[in-house]
Every structure is written in structure tokens, then in C-alpha cells.
Design a protein around this motif. Structure first.
Motif, short mmCIF file in Angstrom:
data_model
loop_
_atom_site.label_atom_id
_atom_site.label_comp_id
_atom_site.label_asym_id
_atom_site.label_seq_id
_atom_site.Cartn_x
_atom_site.Cartn_y
_atom_site.Cartn_z
N ASP A 49 0.86 -1.18 0.00
CA ASP A 49 0.00 0.00 0.00
C ASP A 49 0.90 1.23 0.00
OD1 ASP A 49 -1.78 2.04 0.41
OD2 ASP A 49 -2.53 1.32 2.34
N GLN A 200 1.06 -5.30 2.99
CA GLN A 200 -0.20 -5.66 3.64
C GLN A 200 -0.40 -7.17 3.76
OE1 GLN A 200 -1.19 -2.86 5.02
NE2 GLN A 200 -3.10 -2.41 3.98
N ARG A 224 0.11 -7.65 8.66
CA ARG A 224 -0.14 -6.58 9.62
C ARG A 224 0.19 -7.06 11.04
NH1 ARG A 224 -3.21 -2.37 8.11
NH2 ARG A 224 -2.17 -1.46 9.94
#
Length: 225
Positions: A49, A200, A224
Motif C-alpha cells: 500500500d 499488507q 499486519r
């Protein structure tokens, strides 16, 4: 040439938009080395991301706006401050933190990480040797993840570094494979403008030792904290 451009205008616009998307919004990152083992393996491809921390001018490191704050435990892609190589490591210290390492034990703001052995493994080194590896749960300041040691604590010069305070807009990065990672212990702190984005999840994975066979169990695994 002009006729070719007119005939392929739609394709060229699509390619341009795709390129801008990859450089400013989202990207993928193949894992070329074992510096993040066992979290990431050679042959993994991770989704990144690019808007997690910064909005950048496409095709540059010019930060237009901050979109989020990097957190301890994030798996981050960034450009090496030494030579510009694209790397992926774990962010372990943020601005204002005082961080040090003593015989492999990470210490942040005076609090030492707690380590619990999880398993033993066999790891192949770049020179072809196979050695034992110890995988441990690293628990520090409420965050925890798995790290790997290839040698006893204190055996290597990089097992220790003196306390330093992280300045504004800089971050300290370490590989989870602590004894086989060129990270902030070698190239120093990473300035914010060199951050690319937050990894991610694992998009796909291929076993490079088995002729690229897919490792389906790794597809979609979250990275994460």
C-alpha cells in the motif's frame, strides 16, 4: 510514428495510468532474499500500500502529503539510504524512541524484548552451507512477531549497538532474520521520504527450490502486526 501513436492511443493511456497507479497508489514486491525469514520467503510476492504513509509525486520521492503514521511492527518497503536499493524490512523504532541492542536483545525506551523459543529449523546460506536456526517469539511494547537467530547471542558484531534516539521523520529497520539481514545496523536510519509503503499481505508465493511450484498455503497471509 504519429499514426502508430493514434492507433494505439487507448493502450498507451492505459499503460500510463497503470504506471502511475503502481508508483503512487499500490504495488507488489517480489522477495529476493532470506532477510525476512521466516515471515517472508524467497518467492513470495507481497502487496504494498503506497498510500499508507505518504502521497508522493509519481515517479519521485517528493512527498506531497502525509497519509498515515508508520508504526512499530509494520513491514515496510523503502529505498536504502546507502545506495537506493529497494528493500523490505520490519520497522522497529519510530521518531522519539531510544533504541539499542544487547546480545541480540532489542531494547526500546528502556524496555527489553522478551523472547520465547518456538521451533528449530535448517537454513541454507548463500554459500551453500546449511546451518541450524532458532525461531523465537519477540514480544516488545505490546507488539510481537517471529524472528530468527542463526548464531548464539553475542557471537556477531551486529548483535549489539549503542543506544540512540531516533530523530524526527526517521525510522530504524531490522530484518526478522536477524543474523542474515543488511538493515539499519549497516546503513543507518531511514528518512521518511524514502519509505515506499506498507506491505499488507502475501499476494502469491512460489517455491523456488521446487521449480516454482505454488505455495498455496501462503496466498493471502496478512503481514499486519
Amino acid at each position: 510514428m504519429n499514426q502508430w501513436i493514434r492507433n494505439n492511443r487507448g493502450f498507451l493511456i492505459l499503460a500510463l495510468l497503470f504506471g502511475l497507479f503502481r508508483t503512487a497508489v499500490a504495488d507488489w514486491n517480489p522477495i529476493p532474499s532470506g532477510s525476512m525469514r521466516p515471515t517472508l520467503l524467497e518467492g513470495d510476492v507481497v502487496f504494498v500500500d503506497r498510500l499508507a504513509y505518504n502521497l508522493k509525486l509519481p515517479l519521485s520521492n517528493v512527498v506531497l502529503a502525509h497519509t498515515g503514521e508508520p508504526q512499530r511492527g509494520d513491514v515496510v518497503t523503502f529505498f536504502s539510504p546507502r545506495d537506493g536499493t529497494r528493500l523490505i524490512k520490519r520497522l522497529v523504532a519510530v521518531p522519539g524512541d531510544t533504541v539499542e541492542m544487547r546480545d541480540k536483545t532489542l531494547i526500546i525506551n528502556g524496555q527489553a524484548a522478551r523472547y520465547a523459543a518456538l521451533s528449530e529449523a535448517r537454513e541454507a546460506l548463500p554459500d551453500g552451507r546449511v546451518i541450524g536456526a532458532l525461531r523465537l517469539d519477540e514480544n516488545l511494547l505490546g507488539g510481537r512477531h517471529v524472528v530468527q537467530w542463526l548464531s548464539p547471542p553475542g557471537a556477531l558484531p551486529v548483535d549489539r549497538f549503542a543506544a540512540l534516539q531516533v530523530p524526527p521523520d526517521h525510522y530504524l529497520m531490522l530484518g526478522d532474520n536477524r543474523d542474515n539481514s543488511a538493515d539499519s545496523r549497516y546503513f543507518g536510519l531511514v528518512p521518511r521520504e524514502l519509505l515506499i509503503g506498507r506491505a499488507q499481505f502475501i499476494l502469491a508465493s512460489a517455491d523456488l527450490q521446487q521449480h516454482g511450484l505454488p505455495r498455496l498455503q501462503r496466498f493471502g497471509q496478512s503481514l499486519r502486526p
